[in-house]
Scaffold this motif. Structure first.
Motif, PDB file in Angstrom:
ATOM      1  N   ALA A   1       0.819  -1.193   0.000  1.00  0.00           N
ATOM      2  CA  ALA A   1       0.000   0.000   0.000  1.00  0.00           C
ATOM      3  C   ALA A   1       0.857   1.249   0.000  1.00  0.00           C
ATOM      4  CB  ALA A   1      -0.921   0.001   1.221  1.00  0.00           C
ATOM      5  N   GLY A   2       0.426   2.246  -0.790  1.00  0.00           N
ATOM      6  CA  GLY A   2       1.144   3.503  -0.851  1.00  0.00           C
ATOM      7  C   GLY A   2       0.798   4.399   0.316  1.00  0.00           C
ATOM      8  N   GLN A   3       1.665   5.330   0.630  1.00  0.00           N
ATOM      9  CA  GLN A   3       1.439   6.325   1.655  1.00  0.00           C
ATOM     10  C   GLN A   3       1.914   7.652   1.115  1.00  0.00           C
ATOM     11  OE1 GLN A   3       3.357   5.163   5.271  1.00  0.00           O
ATOM     12  NE2 GLN A   3       2.402   3.153   5.330  1.00  0.00           N
ATOM     13  N   ALA A   4       1.083   8.710   1.320  1.00  0.00           N
ATOM     14  CA  ALA A   4       1.412  10.004   0.738  1.00  0.00           C
ATOM     15  C   ALA A   4       2.735  10.544   1.248  1.00  0.00           C
ATOM     16  CB  ALA A   4       0.287  11.002   1.025  1.00  0.00           C
ATOM     17  N   GLY A   5       3.131  10.177   2.475  1.00  0.00           N
ATOM     18  CA  GLY A   5       4.373  10.687   3.032  1.00  0.00           C
ATOM     19  C   GLY A   5       5.530   9.738   2.920  1.00  0.00           C
ATOM     20  N   ALA A   6       5.426   8.691   2.054  1.00  0.00           N
ATOM     21  CA  ALA A   6       6.442   7.650   2.001  1.00  0.00           C
ATOM     22  C   ALA A   6       7.633   8.028   1.129  1.00  0.00           C
ATOM     23  CB  ALA A   6       5.822   6.350   1.492  1.00  0.00           C
TER      24      ALA A   6
ATOM     25  N   GLU B   1       1.209  13.358 -18.346  1.00  0.00           N
ATOM     26  CA  GLU B   1       1.022  11.984 -17.867  1.00  0.00           C
ATOM     27  C   GLU B   1       1.794  11.776 -16.563  1.00  0.00           C
ATOM     28  OE1 GLU B   1       1.526   7.356 -19.399  1.00  0.00           O
ATOM     29  OE2 GLU B   1       1.937   9.037 -20.747  1.00  0.00           O
ATOM     30  N   PRO B   2       1.142  11.238 -15.543  1.00  0.00           N
ATOM     31  CA  PRO B   2       1.816  11.047 -14.259  1.00  0.00           C
ATOM     32  C   PRO B   2       2.780   9.871 -14.290  1.00  0.00           C
ATOM     33  CG  PRO B   2      -0.367  10.097 -14.161  1.00  0.00           C
ATOM     34  CD  PRO B   2      -0.246  10.757 -15.511  1.00  0.00           C
ATOM     35  N   LEU B   3       3.584   9.749 -13.253  1.00  0.00           N
ATOM     36  CA  LEU B   3       4.450   8.599 -13.053  1.00  0.00           C
ATOM     37  C   LEU B   3       3.895   7.761 -11.918  1.00  0.00           C
ATOM     38  CD1 LEU B   3       7.951  10.360 -13.203  1.00  0.00           C
ATOM     39  CD2 LEU B   3       6.744   9.206 -15.067  1.00  0.00           C
ATOM     40  N   VAL B   4       4.122   6.448 -11.983  1.00  0.00           N
ATOM     41  CA  VAL B   4       3.663   5.554 -10.926  1.00  0.00           C
ATOM     42  C   VAL B   4       4.866   4.881 -10.289  1.00  0.00           C
ATOM     43  CG1 VAL B   4       2.133   3.653 -10.323  1.00  0.00           C
ATOM     44  CG2 VAL B   4       1.549   5.144 -12.237  1.00  0.00           C
ATOM     45  N   LEU B   5       5.017   5.038  -8.975  1.00  0.00           N
ATOM     46  CA  LEU B   5       6.131   4.451  -8.248  1.00  0.00           C
ATOM     47  C   LEU B   5       5.806   3.018  -7.850  1.00  0.00           C
ATOM     48  CD1 LEU B   5       7.116   7.519  -6.034  1.00  0.00           C
ATOM     49  CD2 LEU B   5       7.849   6.936  -8.362  1.00  0.00           C
ATOM     50  N   ARG B   6       6.811   2.311  -7.343  1.00  0.00           N
ATOM     51  CA  ARG B   6       6.664   0.877  -7.113  1.00  0.00           C
ATOM     52  C   ARG B   6       5.640   0.527  -6.038  1.00  0.00           C
ATOM     53  NH1 ARG B   6      11.963   2.012  -5.317  1.00  0.00           N
ATOM     54  NH2 ARG B   6      12.246   1.894  -3.047  1.00  0.00           N
ATOM     55  N   ASP B   7       5.317   1.478  -5.138  1.00  0.00           N
ATOM     56  CA  ASP B   7       4.308   1.210  -4.124  1.00  0.00           C
ATOM     57  C   ASP B   7       2.925   1.692  -4.543  1.00  0.00           C
ATOM     58  OD1 ASP B   7       4.641   3.934  -3.960  1.00  0.00           O
ATOM     59  OD2 ASP B   7       4.895   4.004  -1.781  1.00  0.00           O
ATOM     60  N   GLY B   8       2.787   2.091  -5.803  1.00  0.00           N
ATOM     61  CA  GLY B   8       1.498   2.564  -6.296  1.00  0.00           C
ATOM     62  C   GLY B   8       1.278   4.047  -6.145  1.00  0.00           C
ATOM     63  N   THR B   9       2.206   4.760  -5.527  1.00  0.00           N
ATOM     64  CA  THR B   9       2.086   6.213  -5.417  1.00  0.00           C
ATOM     65  C   THR B   9       2.165   6.847  -6.803  1.00  0.00           C
ATOM     66  OG1 THR B   9       3.062   6.262  -3.205  1.00  0.00           O
ATOM     67  CG2 THR B   9       3.146   8.305  -4.463  1.00  0.00           C
ATOM     68  N   ILE B  10       1.289   7.817  -7.062  1.00  0.00           N
ATOM     69  CA  ILE B  10       1.315   8.568  -8.315  1.00  0.00           C
ATOM     70  C   ILE B  10       2.090   9.861  -8.093  1.00  0.00           C
ATOM     71  CG2 ILE B  10      -0.063   9.674 -10.110  1.00  0.00           C
ATOM     72  CD1 ILE B  10      -2.436   8.015  -9.209  1.00  0.00           C
ATOM     73  N   LEU B  11       2.962  10.206  -9.034  1.00  0.00           N
ATOM     74  CA  LEU B  11       3.599  11.518  -9.057  1.00  0.00           C
ATOM     75  C   LEU B  11       2.888  12.370 -10.100  1.00  0.00           C
ATOM     76  CD1 LEU B  11       7.455  10.881  -8.873  1.00  0.00           C
ATOM     77  CD2 LEU B  11       5.862  11.377  -7.014  1.00  0.00           C
TER      78      LEU B  11
ATOM     79  N   ALA C   1       2.847  24.352 -10.620  1.00  0.00           N
ATOM     80  CA  ALA C   1       4.176  24.628 -10.061  1.00  0.00           C
ATOM     81  C   ALA C   1       4.572  23.643  -8.976  1.00  0.00           C
ATOM     82  CB  ALA C   1       4.203  26.051  -9.501  1.00  0.00           C
ATOM     83  N   ARG C   2       3.848  22.531  -8.855  1.00  0.00           N
ATOM     84  CA  ARG C   2       4.137  21.589  -7.779  1.00  0.00           C
ATOM     85  C   ARG C   2       4.259  20.165  -8.303  1.00  0.00           C
ATOM     86  NH1 ARG C   2      -0.763  22.328  -3.795  1.00  0.00           N
ATOM     87  NH2 ARG C   2      -1.831  22.480  -5.799  1.00  0.00           N
ATOM     88  N   LEU C   3       5.243  19.440  -7.761  1.00  0.00           N
ATOM     89  CA  LEU C   3       5.321  17.999  -7.953  1.00  0.00           C
ATOM     90  C   LEU C   3       4.695  17.360  -6.726  1.00  0.00           C
ATOM     91  CD1 LEU C   3       6.312  15.585  -9.648  1.00  0.00           C
ATOM     92  CD2 LEU C   3       8.433  15.659  -8.314  1.00  0.00           C
ATOM     93  N   ARG C   4       3.589  16.625  -6.939  1.00  0.00           N
ATOM     94  CA  ARG C   4       2.808  16.087  -5.823  1.00  0.00           C
ATOM     95  C   ARG C   4       2.800  14.567  -5.863  1.00  0.00           C
ATOM     96  NH1 ARG C   4      -2.880  19.151  -6.252  1.00  0.00           N
ATOM     97  NH2 ARG C   4      -3.240  17.969  -4.330  1.00  0.00           N
ATOM     98  N   SER C   5       2.715  13.967  -4.685  1.00  0.00           N
ATOM     99  CA  SER C   5       2.493  12.526  -4.573  1.00  0.00           C
ATOM    100  C   SER C   5       1.052  12.295  -4.145  1.00  0.00           C
ATOM    101  CB  SER C   5       3.460  11.896  -3.571  1.00  0.00           C
ATOM    102  OG  SER C   5       3.219  12.396  -2.262  1.00  0.00           O
ATOM    103  N   VAL C   6       0.441  11.255  -4.725  1.00  0.00           N
ATOM    104  CA  VAL C   6      -0.920  10.863  -4.360  1.00  0.00           C
ATOM    105  C   VAL C   6      -0.918   9.358  -4.169  1.00  0.00           C
ATOM    106  CG1 VAL C   6      -3.360  10.879  -4.974  1.00  0.00           C
ATOM    107  CG2 VAL C   6      -1.880  12.756  -5.744  1.00  0.00           C
ATOM    108  N   ASP C   7      -1.286   8.896  -2.974  1.00  0.00           N
ATOM    109  CA  ASP C   7      -1.219   7.454  -2.717  1.00  0.00           C
ATOM    110  C   ASP C   7      -2.519   6.771  -3.114  1.00  0.00           C
ATOM    111  OD1 ASP C   7      -3.065   7.828  -0.679  1.00  0.00           O
ATOM    112  OD2 ASP C   7      -1.625   7.558   0.944  1.00  0.00           O
ATOM    113  N   ARG C   8      -2.594   5.477  -2.840  1.00  0.00           N
ATOM    114  CA  ARG C   8      -3.765   4.703  -3.258  1.00  0.00           C
ATOM    115  C   ARG C   8      -5.032   5.110  -2.526  1.00  0.00           C
ATOM    116  NH1 ARG C   8      -0.366  -0.926  -3.634  1.00  0.00           N
ATOM    117  NH2 ARG C   8      -0.095  -0.958  -5.893  1.00  0.00           N
ATOM    118  N   ASP C   9      -4.881   5.738  -1.370  1.00  0.00           N
ATOM    119  CA  ASP C   9      -6.042   6.246  -0.628  1.00  0.00           C
ATOM    120  C   ASP C   9      -6.350   7.694  -0.971  1.00  0.00           C
ATOM    121  OD1 ASP C   9      -6.565   3.859   0.777  1.00  0.00           O
ATOM    122  OD2 ASP C   9      -4.968   4.316   2.211  1.00  0.00           O
ATOM    123  N   LEU C  10      -5.702   8.225  -2.003  1.00  0.00           N
ATOM    124  CA  LEU C  10      -5.908   9.583  -2.508  1.00  0.00           C
ATOM    125  C   LEU C  10      -5.416  10.647  -1.526  1.00  0.00           C
ATOM    126  CD1 LEU C  10      -9.422   9.284  -4.221  1.00  0.00           C
ATOM    127  CD2 LEU C  10      -7.153   8.835  -5.180  1.00  0.00           C
ATOM    128  N   ARG C  11      -4.498  10.269  -0.646  1.00  0.00           N
ATOM    129  CA  ARG C  11      -3.848  11.262   0.211  1.00  0.00           C
ATOM    130  C   ARG C  11      -2.722  11.905  -0.580  1.00  0.00           C
ATOM    131  NH1 ARG C  11      -2.930   7.188   5.177  1.00  0.00           N
ATOM    132  NH2 ARG C  11      -2.131   6.048   3.371  1.00  0.00           N
TER     133      ARG C  11
END
Length: 286
Positions: free
Chosen positions: A8-13, A199-209, A214-224
């Protein structure tokens, strides 16, 4: 886009650090788009007016003739979905038909309409379209029958369910990162400021970049969501979604992410001032 099947992804991971910033002037180099696909040996290759299945030995198994220019191929079960651009302007602009093909023999199963697609399991696909009061995603089964529909459209991330980084081309935008649930339910996540995020990037834990203005954001599987990098200073105005002519891209190589923002020159719209940031990503704790 398919997410990795990790935990599972975590927004702060994840944490990010800008390690290099460059500026250049020249033409915008659009990222190469893959217009082929491979699974279990056979490869689907495309050209203007054709879709071809080639085996490992290079032998052509079948060719399906089409009227457009294929722009993406998606494989699921015993089916292929090929979206196309029209060779001539139509009431839908340059949108061509979306072809649902039988992988065994190239037979046309159904001709559908949509600009962006994604594969699900068991021969199912997502297909979406935006414009002319449409902002919709549909799910089709292996026979081309519609099985679900949602009021959402954008970049699809398929894995443990479906997430969408929405792109509505409106200012101010109402776009969000959302999750599609059965029965046409759209679960809203964080709001976006950019009406046309790349197009976003997807990290190995499912986090979306997501490159959101003006911001690079992470969004996890729970939409945090969490902002990893704020592109500020003298380049902040360039990176803001101030117009469709400002181009953006997001790429990844290992632990490095490259953010590019292109601002067209006032006297030559074919050339750009290109701002490039190299960012190192690391899991929290490293």
């Amino acid at each position: 886009m398919t997410e990795p099947g990790a935990g599972a992804g975590q927004a702060g991971a994840w944490r990010a650090e800008v390690v290099e910033r460059r500026r250049s002037v020249g033409p915008w180099r659009f990222p190469a788009r893959e217009v082929s696909a491979r699974r279990d040996g056979p490869r689907i290759e495309t050209a203007v007016g054709s879709v071809t299945c080639v085996d490992d030995s290079g032998r052509i198994r079948w060719t399906h003739r089409c009227v457009g220019r294929p722009n993406a191929v998606h494989l699921s079960g015993d089916r292929a979905l090929v979206t196309t651009d029209s060779l001539e302007y139509t009431p839908w602009g340059m949108l061509g038909p979306a072809l649902l093909l039988d992988l065994a023999d190239g037979r046309l199963v159904a001709e559908l309409r949509g600009a962006r697609g994604a594969a699900r399991g068991g021969g199912r696909f997502l297909l979406g379209l935006e414009g002319y009061d449409l902002f919709d995603t549909w799910e089709y089964d292996r026979d081309g029958d519609r099985t679900d529909a949602w009021r959402s459209y954008g970049h699809y991330v398929v894995g443990t369910g479906v997430r969408v980084v929405e792109a509505d081309r409106n200012l101010p935008t109402k776009g969000r990162v959302v999750r599609l649930l059965p029965g046409g339910v759209v679960r809203p996540g964080p709001s976006l400021s950019d009406p046309q995020p790349p197009e976003p990037l997807v990290l190995r834990d499912g986090t979306i970049l997501v490159l959101d203005g003006a911001r690079l954001r992470s969004v996890d599987r729970d939409l945090r969501s969490r902002t990893l990098v704020e592109i500020e200073g003298e380049l902040g105005l360039v990176a803001a979604p101030s117009g469709a002519r400002v181009l953006r891209s997001l790429r990844r190589s290992g632990e490095q992410v490259t953010v590019m923002v292109g601002e067209p020159l006032p006297d030559d719209p074919t050339r750009f001032t290109i701002h490039t940031w190299t960012i190192v990503l690391r899991p929290v704790g490293r």
